[in-house]
Design a protein around this motif. Structure first.
Motif, PDB file in Angstrom:
ATOM      1  N   LYS A  31       0.797  -1.228   0.000  1.00 39.07           N
ATOM      2  CA  LYS A  31       0.000   0.000   0.000  1.00 39.07           C
ATOM      3  C   LYS A  31       0.833   1.284   0.000  1.00 39.07           C
ATOM      4  N   PRO A  32       1.751   1.517   0.948  1.00 38.15           N
ATOM      5  CA  PRO A  32       2.470   2.792   1.003  1.00 38.15           C
ATOM      6  C   PRO A  32       3.640   2.852   0.025  1.00 38.15           C
ATOM      7  N   THR A  33       4.042   4.067  -0.348  1.00 40.27           N
ATOM      8  CA  THR A  33       5.284   4.244  -1.099  1.00 40.27           C
ATOM      9  C   THR A  33       6.455   4.098  -0.137  1.00 40.27           C
ATOM     10  N   ILE A  34       7.647   3.925  -0.689  1.00 42.84           N
ATOM     11  CA  ILE A  34       8.829   3.789   0.158  1.00 42.84           C
ATOM     12  C   ILE A  34       9.075   5.079   0.933  1.00 42.84           C
ATOM     13  N   ALA A  35       8.832   6.230   0.308  1.00 35.48           N
ATOM     14  CA  ALA A  35       9.001   7.512   1.001  1.00 35.48           C
ATOM     15  C   ALA A  35       8.049   7.620   2.185  1.00 35.48           C
ATOM     16  N   GLN A  36       6.828   7.164   2.038  1.00 30.33           N
ATOM     17  CA  GLN A  36       5.871   7.201   3.136  1.00 30.33           C
ATOM     18  C   GLN A  36       6.314   6.303   4.278  1.00 30.33           C
ATOM     19  N   LEU A  37       6.870   5.148   3.942  1.00 29.92           N
ATOM     20  CA  LEU A  37       7.377   4.262   4.983  1.00 29.92           C
ATOM     21  C   LEU A  37       8.526   4.900   5.751  1.00 29.92           C
ATOM     22  N   CYS A  38       9.400   5.586   5.015  1.00 30.03           N
ATOM     23  CA  CYS A  38      10.566   6.201   5.650  1.00 30.03           C
ATOM     24  C   CYS A  38      10.208   7.431   6.472  1.00 30.03           C
ATOM     25  N   SER A  39       9.069   8.060   6.181  1.00 33.40           N
ATOM     26  CA  SER A  39       8.680   9.255   6.919  1.00 33.40           C
ATOM     27  C   SER A  39       7.945   8.915   8.203  1.00 33.40           C
ATOM     28  N   SER A  40       7.602   7.645   8.386  1.00 35.05           N
ATOM     29  CA  SER A  40       6.904   7.227   9.597  1.00 35.05           C
ATOM     30  C   SER A  40       7.803   7.420  10.811  1.00 35.05           C
ATOM     31  N   GLU A  41       7.232   7.955  11.891  1.00 28.97           N
ATOM     32  CA  GLU A  41       8.005   8.273  13.085  1.00 28.97           C
ATOM     33  C   GLU A  41       8.666   7.032  13.689  1.00 28.97           C
ATOM     34  N   LEU A  42       7.990   5.909  13.626  1.00 26.45           N
ATOM     35  CA  LEU A  42       8.522   4.678  14.196  1.00 26.45           C
ATOM     36  C   LEU A  42       8.941   3.692  13.118  1.00 26.45           C
ATOM     37  N   GLN A  43       9.320   4.237  11.958  1.00 24.44           N
ATOM     38  CA  GLN A  43       9.619   3.344  10.842  1.00 24.44           C
ATOM     39  C   GLN A  43      10.838   2.480  11.152  1.00 24.44           C
ATOM     40  N   ASN A  44      10.783   1.241  10.729  1.00 29.27           N
ATOM     41  CA  ASN A  44      11.859   0.296  10.981  1.00 29.27           C
ATOM     42  C   ASN A  44      12.274  -0.393   9.697  1.00 29.27           C
ATOM     43  N   LEU A  45      12.251   0.383   8.627  1.00 30.24           N
ATOM     44  CA  LEU A  45      12.675  -0.116   7.321  1.00 30.24           C
ATOM     45  C   LEU A  45      13.901   0.671   6.895  1.00 30.24           C
ATOM     46  N   LEU A  46      15.029  -0.013   6.740  1.00 26.56           N
ATOM     47  CA  LEU A  46      16.260   0.643   6.323  1.00 26.56           C
ATOM     48  C   LEU A  46      16.330   0.666   4.808  1.00 26.56           C
ATOM     49  N   ILE A  47      16.646   1.844   4.249  1.00 27.39           N
ATOM     50  CA  ILE A  47      16.701   2.022   2.801  1.00 27.39           C
ATOM     51  C   ILE A  47      18.097   2.501   2.406  1.00 27.39           C
ATOM     52  N   LYS A 276      10.455  -6.048  14.861  1.00 28.29           N
ATOM     53  CA  LYS A 276       9.462  -4.980  14.777  1.00 28.29           C
ATOM     54  C   LYS A 276       9.412  -4.234  16.097  1.00 28.29           C
ATOM     55  N   TYR A 277       8.985  -2.961  16.057  1.00 26.91           N
ATOM     56  CA  TYR A 277       8.942  -2.126  17.242  1.00 26.91           C
ATOM     57  C   TYR A 277       7.618  -2.355  17.955  1.00 26.91           C
ATOM     58  N   GLY A 278       7.637  -2.292  19.280  1.00 24.08           N
ATOM     59  CA  GLY A 278       6.414  -2.351  20.033  1.00 24.08           C
ATOM     60  C   GLY A 278       5.671  -3.661  19.805  1.00 24.08           C
ATOM     61  N   HIS A 279       4.353  -3.565  19.738  1.00 20.56           N
ATOM     62  CA  HIS A 279       3.514  -4.744  19.565  1.00 20.56           C
ATOM     63  C   HIS A 279       2.597  -4.598  18.363  1.00 20.56           C
ATOM     64  N   ASP A 280       2.942  -3.725  17.436  1.00 18.53           N
ATOM     65  CA  ASP A 280       2.096  -3.466  16.278  1.00 18.53           C
ATOM     66  C   ASP A 280       2.372  -4.502  15.202  1.00 18.53           C
ATOM     67  N   GLU A 281       1.407  -5.367  14.948  1.00 24.63           N
ATOM     68  CA  GLU A 281       1.580  -6.418  13.949  1.00 24.63           C
ATOM     69  C   GLU A 281       1.594  -5.885  12.526  1.00 24.63           C
ATOM     70  N   ASP A 282       1.240  -4.610  12.334  1.00 26.58           N
ATOM     71  CA  ASP A 282       1.208  -4.030  10.995  1.00 26.58           C
ATOM     72  C   ASP A 282       2.494  -3.287  10.645  1.00 26.58           C
ATOM     73  N   GLU A 283       3.496  -3.319  11.535  1.00 27.38           N
ATOM     74  CA  GLU A 283       4.751  -2.633  11.259  1.00 27.38           C
ATOM     75  C   GLU A 283       5.510  -3.357  10.149  1.00 27.38           C
ATOM     76  N   ILE A 284       6.017  -2.598   9.192  1.00 31.01           N
ATOM     77  CA  ILE A 284       6.822  -3.153   8.104  1.00 31.01           C
ATOM     78  C   ILE A 284       8.291  -2.978   8.462  1.00 31.01           C
ATOM     79  N   TYR A 285       9.060  -4.035   8.338  1.00 30.89           N
ATOM     80  CA  TYR A 285      10.447  -3.996   8.756  1.00 30.89           C
ATOM     81  C   TYR A 285      11.327  -4.598   7.663  1.00 30.89           C
TER      82      TYR A 285
END
Length: 433
Positions: A31-47, A276-285
């Motif tokens: 669903k999200p673009t890579i830029a949107q993933l990277c702008s997330s405050e708790l993002q855990n995807l390294l680019i 993944k951070y916290g307990h959010d099952e929807d976090e992309i890593y």
């Protein structure tokens, strides 16, 4: 648990087994673009490249993949990505066999990783442990800015009062009075939650069965590890969960900006079982690489030794002005003065009909402004060594070539593959010269 495997720039029809139980997570990742993933405050995807603006392919505007019914379509990124219990490996389309030696070899060269062989567990979970091999690069990059410091609240009970007196604690601890005063102070300290996180990561890697030796790769890494150890005198291995929790908020210090990437990497390494951070099952890593960027940086690792200059065209450093009285620049990927300009292309150019029109015209403009008589595209090819095609230009003359580097080798080990690639590098240099 099986890992969904595909390649960059490919269409893959999911099997019923892959779709079952994973389709919701795959839709969420698409669903999200890579830029949107990277702008997330708790993002855990390294680019990579670290700054999206460094990518000429504008991967920030792309999605990791798109999903049409059960057809998964990838773009120009590769690496490892997951969400919840769904994990996917995007291999290089130029790879051969199940082991993506080509991707790992480029990563080894670009990040100066000292790998003699790749260790794969039977369930292939260990591909996510590749994050460990990135640790020395992130650590050295951050430590060049100095040890991370921030204000910490410290509680003391001694005769050297230099803060606010803690009356309640003083009464509890120092009655009858023995010359000590309980007080609290704020100190700009190197022993803090960030350096503690790095220390916990160092200790984890040191005990890893396959990767512990990376902490001794070079003097700079050893020195950085030593400084972190000295700075974290309060380290306690039992505090790991608490330290992880304290680091869920990303570093925002304007000077220590390199520590944000290191912080994210440490969190992923320490939480490798779930990543993944916290307990959010929807976090992309995960960790993803722009194929065009990685190919260009890999070529630079050996072309620079042959006198080729590599303008940093993605961040505007180097290059040559188009007009004598202007500021606009052109920046080829590589050039040698008065000899040749080269354009690195992570594309399957095996004949001239594959070369895009804009790419040809761009190379012609480079030849004119740099006043050279030769130019070429450097591309990866599968199964063909000593591959080159040349054509002569009209007008001022000169030649334009396609130089192919064979990256597909039938090898039984990573070490054998690395040896074959080093031979291919020499062949490519001879072709171009």
């Amino acid at each position: 648990m099986a890992i969904i495997t595909t390649e960059d720039n490919r269409r893959k029809t999911l099997t019923s087994e892959e779709a079952k139980g994973h389709l919701d997570h795959l839709k969420w990742m698409a669903k999200p673009t890579i830029a949107q993933l990277c702008s997330s405050e708790l993002q855990n995807l390294l680019i990579f490249p670290p700054s999206l603006r460094e990518s000429e392919d504008k991967i920030g505007n792309e999605h990791i993949f798109t999903l049409e019914d059960h057809v998964l379509v990838t773009g120009n990124v590769m690496g490892f990505v997951g969400c919840g219990d769904t994990k996917m490996q995007i291999r290089s389309r130029f790879a051969d066999g199940e082991d993506d030696y080509f991707l790992h070899y480029m990563l080894q060269k670009v990040f100066s990783i000292n790998l003699f062989d790749l260790k794969h567990s039977s369930d292939k979970e260990s591909i996510f442990d590749f994050l460990i091999y990135l640790f020395p690069t992130f650590l050295k990059r951050a430590m060049r800015q100095g040890l991370y410091k921030e204000y910490q609240t410290r509680r003391y009970n001694d005769a050297n009062v230099k803060g606010r007196i803690d009356v309640g604690r003083h009464i509890r601890q120092n009655i009858p009075f023995v010359g000590k005063v309980a007080y609290t102070t704020r100190e700009y300290a190197t022993d803090n939650h960030v350096t503690q996180l790095i220390r916990h990561t160092i200790e984890y890697i040191a005990g890893h069965p396959f990767c512990g030796n990376i902490l001794n790769n070079d003097d700079e890494t050893r020195d950085a590890v030593g400084l972190i150890n000295l700075a974290t005198g309060t380290y306690n291995k039992n505090d790991r969960r608490q330290i992880i929790h304290q680091n869920l908020r990303p570093v925002h210090h304007p000077y220590f900006n390199e520590y944000r990437g290191l912080q994210k990497l440490c969190l992923q390494i320490l939480r490798h079982e779930e990543i993944k951070y916290g307990h959010d099952e929807d976090e992309i890593y995960g960790v993803l690489f722009d194929g065009a960027w990685l190919w260009e940086e890999y070529l630079n690792t050996f072309l620079k030794e042959k006198g080729y200059k590599h303008p940093q065209n993605r961040i505007g450093k180097g290059g040559r002005r188009i007009f004598t009285d202007g500021y606009e620049k052109v920046m080829p990927d590589f050039y040698r003065e008065h000899e040749i300009v080269l354009d690195a292309k992570y594309k399957g150019y095996k004949e001239w009909s594959h070369v895009q029109r804009d790419d040809r015209f761009q190379l012609i403009s480079y030849m004119h402004i740099y006043d050279v008589g030769r130019s070429g595209f450097v591309v990866p090819v599968k199964g063909t060594s000593d591959f080159s095609l040349s054509r002569t230009l009209n007008g001022r003359g000169g030649t334009m070539s396609i130089y192919g580097m064979n990256v597909e080798h039938d090898c039984t080990s990573y070490l054998e593959y690395a040896e074959r690639m080093m031979a291919e590098e020499n062949i490519l240099v001879e072709q171009v010269q």
